[in-house]
Enzyme design. Structure first.
Site, short mmCIF file in Angstrom:
data_model
loop_
_atom_site.label_atom_id
_atom_site.label_comp_id
_atom_site.label_asym_id
_atom_site.label_seq_id
_atom_site.Cartn_x
_atom_site.Cartn_y
_atom_site.Cartn_z
N HIS A 192 0.89 -13.03 55.33
CA HIS A 192 0.27 -13.89 56.31
C HIS A 192 -0.18 -13.20 57.59
O HIS A 192 -0.03 -12.07 57.73
CB HIS A 192 1.80 -14.30 56.20
CG HIS A 192 2.44 -14.82 54.92
ND1 HIS A 192 2.77 -16.71 55.33
CD2 HIS A 192 3.39 -14.73 53.91
CE1 HIS A 192 3.36 -16.38 53.95
NE2 HIS A 192 3.86 -15.72 53.19
N GLU A 213 4.29 -9.97 55.95
CA GLU A 213 4.11 -10.71 57.83
C GLU A 213 2.80 -9.68 58.50
O GLU A 213 3.37 -8.23 58.14
CB GLU A 213 4.35 -11.41 58.68
CG GLU A 213 5.36 -12.27 58.04
CD GLU A 213 4.54 -14.10 58.21
OE1 GLU A 213 3.72 -13.66 59.01
OE2 GLU A 213 4.83 -14.61 58.33
N HIS A 247 -2.22 -16.23 52.48
CA HIS A 247 -0.40 -17.49 53.21
C HIS A 247 -2.32 -18.93 52.51
O HIS A 247 -2.42 -19.86 52.27
CB HIS A 247 -0.26 -17.96 54.54
CG HIS A 247 0.39 -18.93 54.66
ND1 HIS A 247 1.71 -19.23 55.44
CD2 HIS A 247 1.19 -19.19 53.57
CE1 HIS A 247 2.51 -19.93 55.58
NE2 HIS A 247 2.50 -20.65 54.17
#
Length: 192
Positions: free
Chosen positions: A41, A123, A162
């Protein structure tokens, strides 16, 4: 911890020697569901700004809606990721890899829905359009290798964005993410 080394305790699901901020936004994975997908992400809060601590607050459900106009649109969301790779390559872990982090939302991969059930969410601090930092790629590759060592079900797991599991709804990590660079880093280590 040596920055070249990423070690995961597979019993607890926690990285050793990295910053830990435990998010309440997680739960147990479905029984008998192995990890077999790694999702990358991109995140910055507010959009396009880095290193201000808002990501921690977002994953802790403490993001003040009044602090930025964008925050008012996301402050009520209950989300998390397993790990954040900051711009300088430092790691923060929010959820044990043995638990389900709430990172994917409505998602589909190879005919399977609810990707949170069987994936790890990583992330990277960044945006879709701004290049990610070289150190982030290096640390991401080390983290993926550590995950593959710690969890046999991830040894041949796909690494996707994502946007790949929520097309039309999500765009991260975006066009600025260099998939070829990540593949090269992963292959280089595999061939040595």
């Amino acid at each position: 911890m040596d920055p070249q080394t990423v070690i995961i305790d597979p019993v607890t699901g926690w990285l050793k020697g990295v910053r830990r901020v435990e998010s309440p936004n997680s739960d147990d994975r479905p029984v008998g569901t192995p990890l077999d997908l790694i999702v990358v992400h991109g995140i910055s809060l507010p959009p396009g700004r880095f290193g201000e601590g808002w990501i921690d607050r977002f994953f802790l459900n403490e993001l003040p809606a009044v602090a930025d106009p964008y925050f008012a649109t996301i402050a009520d969301l209950k989300v998390s990721a397993h790990v954040l790779v900051a711009r300088d390559g430092s790691l923060t872990q929010y959820v044990s890899f043995n638990r389900r982090a709430w990172h994917a939302g409505r998602s589909l991969y190879c005919g399977r829905v609810a990707c949170n059930d069987f994936s790890v969410g990583i992330e990277l601090e960044g945006t879709d359009e701004e290049p990610y930092m070289s150190e982030q790629y290096k640390v991401l590759a080390r983290l993926i290798r550590a995950l593959r060592r710690a969890y046999p079900s991830l040894r041949d797991a796909e690494v996707v964005g994502h946007s790949d599991i929520a097309p039309g709804r999500k765009t991260d990590p975006g066009s600025a993410f260099d998939w070829t660079k990540l593949r090269r880093l992963l292959e280089r280590r595999r061939s040595t």
